[in-house]
Design a protein around this motif. Sequence first.
Motif, mmCIF file in Angstrom:
data_model
loop_
_atom_site.group_PDB
_atom_site.id
_atom_site.type_symbol
_atom_site.label_atom_id
_atom_site.label_comp_id
_atom_site.label_asym_id
_atom_site.label_seq_id
_atom_site.Cartn_x
_atom_site.Cartn_y
_atom_site.Cartn_z
ATOM 1 N N PHE A 53 59.613 38.326 56.915
ATOM 2 C CA PHE A 53 60.991 38.495 57.331
ATOM 3 C C PHE A 53 61.952 38.267 56.164
ATOM 4 O O PHE A 53 62.949 38.982 56.015
ATOM 5 C CB PHE A 53 61.333 37.527 58.465
ATOM 6 N N ALA A 54 61.685 37.261 55.335
ATOM 7 C CA ALA A 54 62.547 37.000 54.177
ATOM 8 C C ALA A 54 62.596 38.217 53.262
ATOM 9 O O ALA A 54 63.658 38.588 52.750
ATOM 10 C CB ALA A 54 62.039 35.768 53.419
ATOM 11 N N TRP A 110 66.839 28.693 58.086
ATOM 12 C CA TRP A 110 66.547 30.091 58.418
ATOM 13 C C TRP A 110 67.677 30.998 57.955
ATOM 14 O O TRP A 110 67.446 32.081 57.409
ATOM 15 C CB TRP A 110 66.358 30.227 59.929
ATOM 16 N N LEU A 111 68.900 30.560 58.157
ATOM 17 C CA LEU A 111 70.062 31.348 57.741
ATOM 18 C C LEU A 111 70.062 31.536 56.228
ATOM 19 O O LEU A 111 70.368 32.622 55.724
ATOM 20 C CB LEU A 111 71.346 30.649 58.192
ATOM 21 N N ILE A 118 79.781 30.554 54.943
ATOM 22 C CA ILE A 118 78.795 30.945 55.959
ATOM 23 C C ILE A 118 78.252 29.707 56.668
ATOM 24 O O ILE A 118 78.126 29.677 57.897
ATOM 25 C CB ILE A 118 77.658 31.754 55.319
ATOM 26 N N TYR A 119 77.945 28.665 55.902
ATOM 27 C CA TYR A 119 77.424 27.432 56.497
ATOM 28 C C TYR A 119 78.428 26.831 57.477
ATOM 29 O O TYR A 119 78.070 26.420 58.589
ATOM 30 C CB TYR A 119 77.105 26.425 55.393
ATOM 31 N N MET A 120 79.684 26.761 57.066
ATOM 32 C CA MET A 120 80.716 26.167 57.921
ATOM 33 C C MET A 120 80.909 27.001 59.176
ATOM 34 O O MET A 120 81.069 26.461 60.284
ATOM 35 C CB MET A 120 82.030 26.042 57.148
ATOM 36 N N SER A 121 80.899 28.320 59.017
ATOM 37 C CA SER A 121 81.097 29.206 60.161
ATOM 38 C C SER A 121 79.970 29.062 61.170
ATOM 39 O O SER A 121 80.208 28.941 62.384
ATOM 40 C CB SER A 121 81.196 30.658 59.682
#
Length: 382
Positions: A104-105, A163-164, A185-188
Amino acid sequence: MEFPSRLHAVRLRIAARVFWKLYRRRQRDGVCVSMIRAVDAAWQEIRDISDVTNDGGVRSYFAALIFTSASPCFALDVAALLRNDLLVTHDTFFSPAHQQNKTFALFWRQIRELEWFHYLRDAFHKALNSVVLTYVHKVCRARYDEPIFTKILSWRRGVFLPWLQSAVCLHQMQTSEKLKQKEKIYMSMSLTVEEKFVDLRISEMYDIITEFPESVSAVQELKGPLERTHRHKKLAHSVREMLQRRLLHPGASTSQIIDVFSSSVKVLQILKSSVVDSLVDIATGPVRSYLKKRKDTARCIAASLTDQSNSDLHHELCRTDSQILEISVESDDEMAPLQATPKTAAQVKLLPMLISIYDSPEVFVGEYRLILCDKWAIFFVS
């Protein structure tokens, strides 16, 4: 858009037909297998072309060929692939044999190198929201008697964010601009997890209120996420609607309505925010208006204050050491105005809010005096 040379345009059109041929085998091979094979073949072709030429517009032209002929089910299949991989990652995370899904990566790295992420952004966020919602409901639904949000935080830290990072290749971001994008992205996504948790608890708020104080753990752990997601107004209007729909009807006794009203005030006092001072008023306004129309409301309130055996209002006022009433008798034997003198701000509203449903406290004072007289008469007779 910059167009590639004629030769490369022909190769790209052939590559697009090969891509859709491989993708349409999903009925036979399955969505995941056919999608991964189709993307890998497209990526190999683009890499081969890029190795022999600096011809501009190759990737953008190829993306246009793919997505102008893409059916709606293509984005749905991508979302399903993302969702399934994240669910598998969750299910195997605590297994001793757990390891990252390298297939998947690689698939998602190829998507980014093909410059398709822009076209699949909606499918990506749809998949993330679906998985977060599924996990939060599975772990937290109807569980109020113990702290549960710590499990959500552990899952976010140990499963979701790693995973993100793999999915969007955050580990490859090095420049300051890309690091800012990574933080954003992390905060969202962290906020998304808390929003799903808060939305679930808001939908369950009537049950949390009716089970209070047994549900105090659920209320206390909701306060922080509620502050960070700024959903106080949504909470107030949701509780207001629930109380109107599930409580304010002829089948509910006045004493039951008063008990739920009292629990609502206590819960909302814990969750209140300085930004939304009117949280309690917005949520409980219809209850106060409804109680005013019932003829036995004043007597039920007065009876609750004097019932030492089975009165939630009486026990609460005793626990907080509130001095309920300061009543003085004037020379003409008339009662003085009613006063409530609680010790802390969190205790201020309950009794005054109950009494203030009337334009004047005299109705309540009269009922309170009658009940006290009845109790004294029974005492002396016995």
